[in-house]
Motif scaffolding. Structure first.
Motif, short mmCIF file in Angstrom:
data_model
loop_
_atom_site.label_atom_id
_atom_site.label_comp_id
_atom_site.label_asym_id
_atom_site.label_seq_id
_atom_site.Cartn_x
_atom_site.Cartn_y
_atom_site.Cartn_z
N PRO A 1 60.99 12.06 49.45
CA PRO A 1 60.53 11.18 50.53
C PRO A 1 61.62 10.80 51.51
O PRO A 1 61.33 10.35 52.62
CB PRO A 1 60.04 9.94 49.78
CG PRO A 1 60.82 9.92 48.51
CD PRO A 1 61.19 11.34 48.19
N THR A 2 62.88 10.95 51.09
CA THR A 2 63.97 10.55 51.98
C THR A 2 65.25 11.32 51.67
O THR A 2 65.53 11.65 50.52
CB THR A 2 64.25 9.03 51.86
OG1 THR A 2 65.27 8.68 52.79
CG2 THR A 2 64.66 8.61 50.46
N TYR B 1 66.95 11.81 57.18
CA TYR B 1 65.72 11.18 57.67
C TYR B 1 64.77 10.88 56.50
O TYR B 1 64.97 11.36 55.39
CB TYR B 1 65.02 12.09 58.69
CG TYR B 1 64.58 13.43 58.14
CD1 TYR B 1 63.33 13.58 57.54
CD2 TYR B 1 65.41 14.56 58.21
CE1 TYR B 1 62.93 14.81 57.02
CE2 TYR B 1 65.01 15.78 57.70
CZ TYR B 1 63.77 15.90 57.11
OH TYR B 1 63.38 17.10 56.59
N GLU B 2 63.77 10.09 56.83
CA GLU B 2 62.70 9.78 55.87
C GLU B 2 61.46 10.55 56.26
O GLU B 2 61.22 10.77 57.45
CB GLU B 2 62.34 8.29 55.97
CG GLU B 2 63.15 7.40 55.11
CD GLU B 2 62.68 5.95 55.19
OE1 GLU B 2 63.42 5.13 54.66
OE2 GLU B 2 61.63 5.66 55.80
N VAL B 3 60.64 10.90 55.28
CA VAL B 3 59.33 11.49 55.57
C VAL B 3 58.32 10.34 55.55
O VAL B 3 58.38 9.48 54.66
CB VAL B 3 58.96 12.54 54.50
CG1 VAL B 3 57.65 13.23 54.87
CG2 VAL B 3 60.09 13.57 54.35
N SER B 4 57.42 10.31 56.52
CA SER B 4 56.49 9.18 56.59
C SER B 4 55.52 9.22 55.40
O SER B 4 55.21 10.29 54.85
CB SER B 4 55.68 9.24 57.89
OG SER B 4 54.79 10.33 57.84
N ALA B 5 55.01 8.04 55.05
CA ALA B 5 54.03 7.96 53.96
C ALA B 5 52.82 8.85 54.28
O ALA B 5 52.28 9.52 53.39
CB ALA B 5 53.60 6.51 53.76
N GLU B 6 52.41 8.90 55.55
CA GLU B 6 51.25 9.72 55.93
C GLU B 6 51.50 11.19 55.61
O GLU B 6 50.62 11.89 55.09
CB GLU B 6 50.94 9.57 57.42
CG GLU B 6 50.40 8.22 57.84
CD GLU B 6 51.49 7.12 57.90
OE1 GLU B 6 52.70 7.46 57.89
OE2 GLU B 6 51.13 5.94 57.92
N HIS B 7 52.69 11.68 55.95
CA HIS B 7 53.00 13.08 55.68
C HIS B 7 53.07 13.34 54.17
O HIS B 7 52.64 14.39 53.70
CB HIS B 7 54.33 13.47 56.33
CG HIS B 7 54.21 13.76 57.80
ND1 HIS B 7 55.07 14.57 58.49
CD2 HIS B 7 53.28 13.36 58.70
CE1 HIS B 7 54.70 14.65 59.74
NE2 HIS B 7 53.61 13.91 59.90
N HIS C 1 63.06 3.72 50.79
CA HIS C 1 61.86 4.03 51.57
C HIS C 1 60.86 2.89 51.40
O HIS C 1 60.35 2.68 50.30
CB HIS C 1 61.28 5.36 51.07
CG HIS C 1 60.31 6.00 51.99
ND1 HIS C 1 59.17 5.37 52.43
CD2 HIS C 1 60.29 7.24 52.54
CE1 HIS C 1 58.50 6.19 53.22
NE2 HIS C 1 59.16 7.33 53.31
N THR D 1 57.75 2.35 52.53
CA THR D 1 56.29 2.49 52.46
C THR D 1 55.82 3.39 51.30
O THR D 1 54.66 3.79 51.26
CB THR D 1 55.72 3.02 53.81
OG1 THR D 1 56.42 4.20 54.17
CG2 THR D 1 55.88 1.99 54.91
N ASP E 1 58.75 17.45 53.23
CA ASP E 1 58.01 17.43 54.49
C ASP E 1 57.20 18.72 54.74
O ASP E 1 57.40 19.41 55.74
CB ASP E 1 58.98 17.18 55.66
CG ASP E 1 58.24 16.57 56.85
OD1 ASP E 1 57.08 16.16 56.70
OD2 ASP E 1 58.85 16.52 57.94
#
Ligand code: SF4
Ligand code: SF4
Length: 270
Positions: free
Chosen positions: A14-15, A36-42, A70, A72, A193
């Protein structure tokens, strides 16, 4: 009917951000200029795509970086409960520098014994270890502390996998070499991702641009031109032959490689 596809270990990343800056980070986090972080939606979308491909995953893991950075992820853990019957354990890896928040504890409690937190204990660097252990104990969340400091180091210490020196032997010689790789022994798939690789180093070396994976060496979860059957076929071929990253990866020499103390810190330059 098509044969079922399963995974022993499948780590979602996730990050790429971490609270520590380990010189020999096995996930190469120290090499990312812009972690970077990957969004919760992704991540939620990746989980849906993953369970279209896999009938069963023994360990569905969350691995960073430091996952408790992270903010979320509780929504992601809550969403993964929808697939509870399709994986054996939810495994979270942490370096014990951030105490989990109420939101994380509440959702992880819902997994009962199906969740296990793996705490990497880096001695003085894991400065929130005691508070973290207390939080998990008070909430009946199973955890395991693995010691990576002093004389008690898992695997005898870490391998230096940071120079990316290419192996110049033939493909057949490389195929023999990688039999020593612990990532192959563990069948440790990594998903970052939307890209699913057969191991952590193929994942992170590709993301860093150190290695360019050939078609068929990873699954692009969002490739709508590829059928589920085609994606499953790629997964079935994992671990049967080397991937591009194996040429520059020191894990192929894991049986003989020098070991170094875990979690030596280096100054952050980014
Ligand atoms: S704690 Fe160290 S080894 Fe773990 S992800 Fe962070 S930098 Fe890498
Ligand atoms: S040797 Fe190959 S399979 Fe093993 S970790 Fe490195 S890239 Fe992955």
């Amino acid at each position: 009917m098509e044969n079922a596809v399963s995974a022993r270990r499948l780590a979602i990343v996730p990050t790429l951000k971490c609270t520590l800056n380990c010189k020999l980070c096995c996930n190469l986090m120290q090499k990312f200029d812009k972690p970077y972080e990957v969004s919760a939606e992704h991540i939620i979308s990746d989980i849906d795509r993953i369970f279209e491909i896999f009938d069963y995953v023994e360990w569905l893991q969350f691995v960073g970086g430091e996952i408790f950075l992270h903010r979320t992820l509780p929504a992601v853990y809550a969403y993964a409960l929808n697939y509870k019957s399709k994986f054996g354990k939810l495994i979270l890896m942490t370096n014990a520098t951030i105490v989990p928040r109420k939101e994380e504890l509440e959702v992880l409690k819902q997994y009962g014994d199906q969740c296990q937190v793996m705490i990497s204990d880096y001695g003085k660097y894991s400065y929130k270890r005691a508070e973290m252990v207390q939080a998990f104990a008070e909430n009946d969340i199973p955890y395991l502390v693995k010691s990576y400091h002093g004389d008690m180091q898992y695997y005898g210490g870490w391998i230096d996998n940071t120079d990316f020196t290419p192996f110049t032997g033939s493909d057949d010689e490389l195929a023999v070499k990688i039999k020593a790789c612990p990532q192959i022994g563990m069948e440790n798939m990594h998903c970052l991702d939307g890209k699913l690789h057969m191991c952590s180093n193929s994942c992170f070396m590709s993301e860093l641009g150190k290695s360019v994976p050939a078609v068929g060496e990873f699954v692009d979860l969002n490739d709508s031109l590829q059928s589920i059957s085609q994606k499953r076929e790629i997964v079935r071929r994992f671990y049967k032959q080397p991937v591009s990253a194996c040429r520059i990866c020191s894990f192929r020499n894991a049986d003989t490689a020098e070991r170094f103390p875990a979690a030596q810190q280096e100054e952050r330059t980014r």
